[in-house]
Scaffold this motif. Structure first.
Motif, PDB file in Angstrom:
ATOM      1  N   GLN A  82       0.863  -1.179   0.000  1.00  0.00           N
ATOM      2  CA  GLN A  82       0.000   0.000   0.000  1.00  0.00           C
ATOM      3  C   GLN A  82       0.899   1.229   0.000  1.00  0.00           C
ATOM      4  O   GLN A  82       1.739   1.384   0.896  1.00  0.00           O
ATOM      5  N   MET A  83       0.708   2.091  -0.986  1.00  0.00           N
ATOM      6  CA  MET A  83       1.570   3.265  -1.135  1.00  0.00           C
ATOM      7  C   MET A  83       0.709   4.518  -1.037  1.00  0.00           C
ATOM      8  O   MET A  83      -0.186   4.717  -1.874  1.00  0.00           O
ATOM      9  N   ASN A  84       0.969   5.323  -0.040  1.00  0.00           N
ATOM     10  CA  ASN A  84       0.239   6.580   0.164  1.00  0.00           C
ATOM     11  C   ASN A  84       1.197   7.751   0.040  1.00  0.00           C
ATOM     12  O   ASN A  84       2.411   7.591   0.084  1.00  0.00           O
ATOM     13  N   SER A  85       0.622   8.922  -0.105  1.00  0.00           N
ATOM     14  CA  SER A  85       1.412  10.165  -0.183  1.00  0.00           C
ATOM     15  C   SER A  85       2.534  10.033  -1.197  1.00  0.00           C
ATOM     16  O   SER A  85       3.698  10.368  -0.924  1.00  0.00           O
ATOM     17  N   LEU A  86       2.201   9.537  -2.356  1.00  0.00           N
ATOM     18  CA  LEU A  86       3.215   9.274  -3.371  1.00  0.00           C
ATOM     19  C   LEU A  86       3.872  10.563  -3.854  1.00  0.00           C
ATOM     20  O   LEU A  86       3.222  11.614  -3.963  1.00  0.00           O
ATOM     21  N   LYS A  87       5.154  10.460  -4.153  1.00  0.00           N
ATOM     22  CA  LYS A  87       5.970  11.578  -4.613  1.00  0.00           C
ATOM     23  C   LYS A  87       6.512  11.268  -6.003  1.00  0.00           C
ATOM     24  O   LYS A  87       6.666  10.086  -6.365  1.00  0.00           O
TER      25      LYS A  87
END
Length: 126
Positions: A82-87
């Protein structure tokens, strides 16, 4: 035949979220250490996260700490990132990995792992 198949990559705006999945076949996932690493063309591998043994500790690279979460569903022979706040700097091809012994962030970076998938591309861009 051992196989790992990633899915869930795509294009997402900065600050957005994606969940990557890795479906495994040919072995029982609950006996294996698992992990995720990524690679940008022309650059080396970056280890992202791992569960060090079948029932081991969870580790994250500093650059994803607090933003990414690794998990597994042994009954489905599937594990996730799960990947949040991707940059934008998270843009890469993401690979899942499995090993019957141990996976560490270091062993993923040098490729000392038994199995990995074909990768799924994640692009973070506005």
């Amino acid at each position: 035949q051992v196989q790992l198949v990633e899915s869930g990559g795509g294009l997402v705006q900065p600050g957005g979220s994606l969940t990557l999945s890795c479906v495994v076949s040919g072995f029982r996932l609950d006996d294996y250490a698992i992990g995720w690493f990524r690679q940008v063309p022309g650059k080396g591998r970056e280890a992202v996260s791992c569960i060090s043994t079948a029932r081991g500790n969870i580790y994250y690279a500093d650059f994803v700490m607090g933003r990414f979460t690794i998990s597994r569903d042994n009954a489905k022979n599937t594990f996730y990132l799960q990947m949040n706040s991707l940059k934008p700097e998270d843009t890469a091809v993401y690979y899942c990995a499995a090993d019957p012994r141990v996976i560490t962030l270091a062993t993923m970076e040098i490729g000392v792992i038994d199995y990995w998938g074909q990768g799924t591309r994640v692009t973070v861009s506005s």
